[in-house]
Design a protein around this motif. Sequence first.
Motif, PDB file in Angstrom:
ATOM      1  N   HIS A 122       4.966   5.471   3.238  1.00  0.00           N
ATOM      2  CA  HIS A 122       4.947   4.878   4.571  1.00  0.00           C
ATOM      3  C   HIS A 122       4.395   5.922   5.527  1.00  0.00           C
ATOM      4  N   LYS A 123       3.410   5.501   6.335  1.00  0.00           N
ATOM      5  CA  LYS A 123       2.873   6.441   7.316  1.00  0.00           C
ATOM      6  C   LYS A 123       3.695   6.337   8.591  1.00  0.00           C
ATOM      7  N   CYS A 124       4.331   7.440   8.965  1.00  0.00           N
ATOM      8  CA  CYS A 124       5.220   7.431  10.136  1.00  0.00           C
ATOM      9  C   CYS A 124       4.416   7.230  11.413  1.00  0.00           C
ATOM     10  N   LYS A 125       4.899   6.298  12.250  1.00  0.00           N
ATOM     11  CA  LYS A 125       4.201   6.037  13.512  1.00  0.00           C
ATOM     12  C   LYS A 125       4.493   7.130  14.530  1.00  0.00           C
ATOM     13  N   GLY A 126       5.513   7.931  14.263  1.00  0.00           N
ATOM     14  CA  GLY A 126       5.860   9.007  15.187  1.00  0.00           C
ATOM     15  C   GLY A 126       5.030  10.259  14.950  1.00  0.00           C
ATOM     16  N   CYS A 127       5.057  10.761  13.700  1.00  0.00           N
ATOM     17  CA  CYS A 127       4.405  12.043  13.420  1.00  0.00           C
ATOM     18  C   CYS A 127       3.148  11.896  12.566  1.00  0.00           C
ATOM     19  N   GLY A 128       2.900  10.680  12.066  1.00  0.00           N
ATOM     20  CA  GLY A 128       1.691  10.444  11.283  1.00  0.00           C
ATOM     21  C   GLY A 128       1.778  10.951   9.853  1.00  0.00           C
ATOM     22  N   GLN A 129       2.911  11.556   9.464  1.00  0.00           N
ATOM     23  CA  GLN A 129       3.043  12.076   8.099  1.00  0.00           C
ATOM     24  C   GLN A 129       3.414  10.962   7.130  1.00  0.00           C
ATOM     25  N   MET A 130       3.106  11.182   5.853  1.00  0.00           N
ATOM     26  CA  MET A 130       3.463  10.214   4.834  1.00  0.00           C
ATOM     27  C   MET A 130       4.901  10.463   4.387  1.00  0.00           C
ATOM     28  N   VAL A 131       5.678   9.388   4.398  1.00  0.00           N
ATOM     29  CA  VAL A 131       7.084   9.502   4.004  1.00  0.00           C
ATOM     30  C   VAL A 131       7.295   8.560   2.826  1.00  0.00           C
ATOM     31  N   PHE A 132       8.063   8.998   1.853  1.00  0.00           N
ATOM     32  CA  PHE A 132       8.408   8.183   0.713  1.00  0.00           C
ATOM     33  C   PHE A 132       9.237   6.990   1.218  1.00  0.00           C
ATOM     34  N   THR A 133       8.785   5.759   0.923  1.00  0.00           N
ATOM     35  CA  THR A 133       9.457   4.579   1.469  1.00  0.00           C
ATOM     36  C   THR A 133      10.947   4.560   1.137  1.00  0.00           C
ATOM     37  N   LYS A 134      11.258   4.939  -0.083  1.00  0.00           N
ATOM     38  CA  LYS A 134      12.658   4.927  -0.512  1.00  0.00           C
ATOM     39  C   LYS A 134      13.499   5.899   0.346  1.00  0.00           C
TER      40      LYS A 134
END
Length: 283
Positions: free
Chosen positions: A25-37
Amino acid sequence: MSWLNSVRNVLPFVAKRETPENLWHKCKGCGQMVFTKELEENLHVCPKCDHHDRIGPKIRFAQLFDEGSCSELPAPPVPEDPLKFRDQKRYTDRLKAARTDNSERDALVNARGSIDGHRVVVGVQDFGFMGGSMGLAVGEAFVRGVEAAIEDRVPYVIFTASGGARMQEGILSLMQMPRSTVAIQMLHDAGLPYIVVLTDPTSGGVMAAYAMLGDVQIAEPKATLAFTGRRVIESTIREKLPEDFQTSEYYLEHGMIDMVVHRKDLREQLGTVIGYLSAREAA
Ligand SMILES: [Zn+2]
Protein backbone atom coordinates in the motif's frame (compact mmCIF):
# COMPACT_ATOMS: atom_id res chain seq x y z
CA MET A 1 -4.88 -2.78 -29.80
CA SER A 2 -1.31 -2.52 -28.52
CA TRP A 3 0.89 -5.59 -28.11
CA LEU A 4 0.75 -5.26 -24.31
CA ASN A 5 -3.05 -5.18 -24.25
CA SER A 6 -3.37 -8.20 -26.50
CA VAL A 7 -0.96 -10.15 -24.30
CA ARG A 8 -2.78 -9.03 -21.18
CA ASN A 9 -6.08 -10.29 -22.57
CA VAL A 10 -4.81 -13.83 -23.05
CA LEU A 11 -3.06 -14.03 -19.67
CA PRO A 12 -4.85 -16.32 -17.21
CA PHE A 13 -7.12 -14.62 -14.73
CA VAL A 14 -5.33 -13.56 -11.57
CA ALA A 15 -7.39 -13.09 -8.43
CA LYS A 16 -7.37 -9.46 -7.30
CA ARG A 17 -6.10 -10.22 -3.78
CA GLU A 18 -2.90 -11.76 -5.10
CA THR A 19 -1.70 -8.83 -7.15
CA PRO A 20 1.30 -6.91 -5.79
CA GLU A 21 -0.78 -3.70 -5.61
CA ASN A 22 -2.83 -5.30 -2.87
CA LEU A 23 0.13 -6.73 -1.04
CA TRP A 24 1.64 -3.28 -0.78
CA HIS A 25 0.00 0.00 0.00
CA LYS A 26 1.40 3.38 -0.94
CA CYS A 27 0.94 5.70 2.03
CA LYS A 28 -0.86 8.93 1.17
CA GLY A 29 0.99 10.66 3.99
CA CYS A 30 4.66 9.84 3.39
CA GLY A 31 4.50 8.15 -0.02
CA GLN A 32 6.37 5.07 1.26
CA MET A 33 5.31 1.53 0.48
CA VAL A 34 3.78 -0.24 3.46
CA PHE A 35 2.96 -3.92 3.69
CA THR A 36 -0.87 -4.07 3.56
CA LYS A 37 -1.02 -6.66 6.32
CA GLU A 38 1.15 -4.46 8.56
CA LEU A 39 -1.11 -1.49 7.83
CA GLU A 40 -4.23 -3.49 8.72
CA GLU A 41 -2.67 -4.70 11.97
CA ASN A 42 -1.83 -1.09 12.78
CA LEU A 43 -5.55 -0.07 12.48
CA HIS A 44 -4.93 1.35 8.98
CA VAL A 45 -2.52 3.93 10.38
CA CYS A 46 0.83 4.20 8.59
CA PRO A 47 3.53 2.69 10.86
CA LYS A 48 6.08 5.06 9.32
CA CYS A 49 4.39 8.48 9.47
CA ASP A 50 1.17 7.94 11.50
CA HIS A 51 -1.06 8.90 8.56
CA HIS A 52 -4.61 7.82 9.37
CA ASP A 53 -5.98 6.10 6.29
CA ARG A 54 -9.67 6.42 5.41
CA ILE A 55 -11.68 3.40 6.53
CA GLY A 56 -15.27 2.32 5.89
CA PRO A 57 -17.99 1.06 8.25
CA LYS A 58 -17.01 -2.64 8.34
CA ILE A 59 -13.43 -1.99 9.43
CA ARG A 60 -14.46 0.76 11.84
CA PHE A 61 -16.99 -1.47 13.57
CA ALA A 62 -14.41 -4.25 13.86
CA GLN A 63 -11.89 -1.84 15.41
CA LEU A 64 -14.35 -0.27 17.79
CA PHE A 65 -16.83 -2.73 19.17
CA ASP A 66 -16.31 -5.37 21.85
CA GLU A 67 -15.92 -8.70 20.14
CA GLY A 68 -19.17 -10.28 18.98
CA SER A 69 -21.30 -7.30 20.08
CA CYS A 70 -21.82 -5.67 16.67
CA SER A 71 -25.16 -5.92 14.93
CA GLU A 72 -25.68 -3.78 11.85
CA LEU A 73 -28.96 -1.96 11.30
CA PRO A 74 -30.55 -2.53 7.88
CA ALA A 75 -30.26 0.29 5.35
CA PRO A 76 -33.58 2.19 5.38
CA PRO A 77 -35.51 2.25 2.10
CA VAL A 78 -35.67 5.68 0.42
CA PRO A 79 -36.92 6.92 -2.96
CA GLU A 80 -34.12 6.39 -5.47
CA ASP A 81 -33.14 9.06 -7.93
CA PRO A 82 -36.10 11.33 -7.09
CA LEU A 83 -35.05 13.98 -9.63
CA LYS A 84 -34.24 11.51 -12.46
CA PHE A 85 -30.85 13.16 -12.53
CA ARG A 86 -28.34 12.71 -15.26
CA ASP A 87 -25.00 14.40 -16.04
CA GLN A 88 -22.36 12.47 -18.03
CA LYS A 89 -23.90 9.36 -16.49
CA ARG A 90 -27.29 8.53 -15.05
CA TYR A 91 -27.41 8.87 -11.24
CA THR A 92 -28.88 5.35 -10.99
CA ASP A 93 -25.81 4.02 -12.84
CA ARG A 94 -23.48 5.85 -10.46
CA LEU A 95 -25.36 4.34 -7.52
CA LYS A 96 -25.17 0.87 -9.02
CA ALA A 97 -21.40 1.21 -9.55
CA ALA A 98 -20.86 2.50 -5.99
CA ARG A 99 -22.86 -0.42 -4.58
CA THR A 100 -20.80 -2.92 -6.54
CA ASP A 101 -17.55 -1.36 -5.29
CA ASN A 102 -18.59 -1.04 -1.66
CA SER A 103 -21.12 -3.81 -0.97
CA GLU A 104 -23.14 -1.20 0.97
CA ARG A 105 -26.49 0.36 0.01
CA ASP A 106 -25.33 3.91 0.66
CA ALA A 107 -22.79 6.10 2.44
CA LEU A 108 -23.94 5.78 6.07
CA VAL A 109 -24.16 2.51 7.99
CA ASN A 110 -25.37 2.11 11.58
CA ALA A 111 -24.71 -0.65 14.07
CA ARG A 112 -25.64 -1.47 17.63
CA GLY A 113 -22.87 -2.74 19.85
CA SER A 114 -20.82 -2.07 22.93
CA ILE A 115 -17.57 -0.16 23.41
CA ASP A 116 -15.64 -1.18 26.51
CA GLY A 117 -18.87 -2.60 27.95
CA HIS A 118 -20.98 0.49 27.20
CA ARG A 119 -23.91 -0.08 24.86
CA VAL A 120 -24.13 2.39 22.02
CA VAL A 121 -25.38 2.97 18.47
CA VAL A 122 -22.63 3.97 16.03
CA GLY A 123 -23.05 5.42 12.55
CA VAL A 124 -20.12 5.41 10.14
CA GLN A 125 -20.03 7.46 6.99
CA ASP A 126 -18.07 6.00 4.12
CA PHE A 127 -16.05 8.38 1.97
CA GLY A 128 -15.51 5.49 -0.44
CA PHE A 129 -19.20 5.55 -1.35
CA MET A 130 -19.69 8.51 -3.69
CA GLY A 131 -17.48 10.69 -1.52
CA GLY A 132 -19.62 10.02 1.56
CA SER A 133 -22.12 12.46 0.10
CA MET A 134 -25.31 13.21 2.00
CA GLY A 135 -28.54 12.47 0.20
CA LEU A 136 -31.88 11.01 1.22
CA ALA A 137 -30.33 7.66 2.17
CA VAL A 138 -27.70 9.22 4.45
CA GLY A 139 -30.25 11.55 6.07
CA GLU A 140 -32.67 8.70 6.62
CA ALA A 141 -29.94 6.41 8.03
CA PHE A 142 -28.89 9.19 10.42
CA VAL A 143 -32.46 9.58 11.69
CA ARG A 144 -32.83 5.79 12.06
CA GLY A 145 -29.56 5.64 13.99
CA VAL A 146 -30.80 8.31 16.38
CA GLU A 147 -34.15 6.52 16.75
CA ALA A 148 -32.38 3.25 17.55
CA ALA A 149 -30.29 5.04 20.19
CA ILE A 150 -33.43 6.54 21.75
CA GLU A 151 -35.15 3.15 21.70
CA ASP A 152 -32.17 1.55 23.50
CA ARG A 153 -31.58 4.61 25.71
CA VAL A 154 -27.92 4.74 24.68
CA PRO A 155 -25.69 7.44 23.13
CA TYR A 156 -25.42 7.93 19.37
CA VAL A 157 -21.88 8.20 18.00
CA ILE A 158 -21.33 9.35 14.44
CA PHE A 159 -18.09 9.03 12.45
CA THR A 160 -18.26 11.67 9.73
CA ALA A 161 -16.51 11.52 6.35
CA SER A 162 -18.06 13.43 3.52
CA GLY A 163 -17.53 15.75 0.61
CA GLY A 164 -20.88 17.38 1.42
CA ALA A 165 -24.36 17.19 -0.05
CA ARG A 166 -25.14 14.78 -2.91
CA MET A 167 -25.65 17.12 -5.81
CA GLN A 168 -27.62 14.52 -7.81
CA GLU A 169 -30.45 14.95 -5.29
CA GLY A 170 -30.44 18.75 -5.38
CA ILE A 171 -32.56 20.48 -2.76
CA LEU A 172 -33.56 17.11 -1.25
CA SER A 173 -29.98 16.54 -0.13
CA LEU A 174 -29.83 20.01 1.47
CA MET A 175 -33.04 19.21 3.35
CA GLN A 176 -31.08 16.55 5.25
CA MET A 177 -29.26 19.34 7.10
CA PRO A 178 -32.27 20.61 9.10
CA ARG A 179 -33.61 17.06 9.25
CA SER A 180 -30.51 15.70 11.00
CA THR A 181 -30.50 18.75 13.29
CA VAL A 182 -34.04 17.93 14.40
CA ALA A 183 -32.99 14.31 15.02
CA ILE A 184 -30.18 15.51 17.30
CA GLN A 185 -32.70 17.64 19.20
CA MET A 186 -34.82 14.47 19.68
CA LEU A 187 -31.78 12.80 21.22
CA HIS A 188 -31.25 15.78 23.53
CA ASP A 189 -34.93 15.79 24.53
CA ALA A 190 -34.49 12.14 25.50
CA GLY A 191 -31.49 13.15 27.64
CA LEU A 192 -29.02 11.11 25.60
CA PRO A 193 -25.51 12.12 24.48
CA TYR A 194 -24.57 12.76 20.87
CA ILE A 195 -20.88 12.24 20.13
CA VAL A 196 -19.14 13.20 16.89
CA VAL A 197 -15.85 11.77 15.64
CA LEU A 198 -14.63 13.81 12.68
CA THR A 199 -12.52 11.82 10.25
CA ASP A 200 -10.70 12.74 7.08
CA PRO A 201 -12.25 14.46 5.17
CA THR A 202 -15.42 16.06 6.49
CA SER A 203 -16.73 19.06 4.59
CA GLY A 204 -19.61 20.98 3.04
CA GLY A 205 -23.20 20.43 4.12
CA VAL A 206 -22.26 17.68 6.56
CA MET A 207 -19.78 19.98 8.33
CA ALA A 208 -22.50 22.63 8.48
CA ALA A 209 -25.02 20.21 10.00
CA TYR A 210 -24.61 17.15 12.22
CA ALA A 211 -20.79 17.06 12.14
CA MET A 212 -20.44 20.11 14.38
CA LEU A 213 -23.38 19.60 16.75
CA GLY A 214 -21.90 16.99 19.08
CA ASP A 215 -22.02 17.25 22.86
CA VAL A 216 -18.46 16.03 22.57
CA GLN A 217 -16.42 16.74 19.43
CA ILE A 218 -13.54 14.37 18.75
CA ALA A 219 -11.33 14.30 15.64
CA GLU A 220 -8.74 11.94 14.25
CA PRO A 221 -5.28 13.51 13.79
CA LYS A 222 -4.57 15.65 10.71
CA ALA A 223 -8.05 15.20 9.24
CA THR A 224 -9.14 17.82 6.73
CA LEU A 225 -12.25 19.51 8.14
CA ALA A 226 -13.87 22.32 6.24
CA PHE A 227 -17.05 23.94 5.12
CA THR A 228 -15.56 25.58 2.05
CA GLY A 229 -12.32 24.64 0.34
CA ARG A 230 -9.13 26.53 1.03
CA ARG A 231 -8.74 28.00 -2.47
CA VAL A 232 -12.27 29.42 -2.48
CA ILE A 233 -11.66 31.19 0.84
CA GLU A 234 -8.24 32.47 -0.23
CA SER A 235 -9.59 33.95 -3.43
CA THR A 236 -12.55 35.49 -1.58
CA ILE A 237 -10.64 37.18 1.25
CA ARG A 238 -7.47 37.65 -0.86
CA GLU A 239 -5.22 36.42 1.90
CA LYS A 240 -2.92 33.48 2.32
CA LEU A 241 -4.22 31.03 4.90
CA PRO A 242 -2.00 29.30 7.48
CA GLU A 243 -0.48 25.95 6.48
CA ASP A 244 -2.42 23.89 9.04
CA PHE A 245 -5.72 25.67 8.30
CA GLN A 246 -8.72 23.29 8.23
CA THR A 247 -6.99 20.47 10.09
CA SER A 248 -8.07 18.75 13.31
CA GLU A 249 -5.20 20.35 15.21
CA TYR A 250 -6.15 23.85 14.01
CA TYR A 251 -9.74 23.30 15.14
CA LEU A 252 -8.56 22.10 18.55
CA GLU A 253 -6.25 25.07 18.98
CA HIS A 254 -9.11 27.45 18.15
CA GLY A 255 -11.59 25.84 20.52
CA MET A 256 -13.85 24.32 17.86
CA ILE A 257 -13.44 20.72 19.03
CA ASP A 258 -12.71 19.01 22.34
CA MET A 259 -9.94 16.57 21.49
CA VAL A 260 -7.80 15.02 18.80
CA VAL A 261 -7.43 11.31 19.43
CA HIS A 262 -5.06 8.85 17.77
CA ARG A 263 -6.87 5.83 16.35
CA LYS A 264 -5.05 3.48 18.70
CA ASP A 265 -6.54 5.35 21.70
CA LEU A 266 -9.96 5.99 20.19
CA ARG A 267 -11.76 2.94 21.55
CA GLU A 268 -10.59 3.56 25.10
CA GLN A 269 -11.25 7.29 24.92
CA LEU A 270 -14.78 6.79 23.58
CA GLY A 271 -15.42 4.24 26.32
CA THR A 272 -14.32 6.78 28.94
CA VAL A 273 -16.43 9.60 27.49
CA ILE A 274 -19.52 7.40 27.16
CA GLY A 275 -18.92 6.12 30.70
CA TYR A 276 -18.88 9.68 32.12
CA LEU A 277 -21.95 10.78 30.20
CA SER A 278 -23.95 7.61 30.93
CA ALA A 279 -23.10 7.84 34.63
CA ARG A 280 -24.51 11.35 34.60
CA GLU A 281 -27.64 10.10 32.89
CA ALA A 282 -28.06 7.27 35.41
CA ALA A 283 -27.72 9.79 38.27
ZN1 LIG B 1 3.12 7.06 5.85
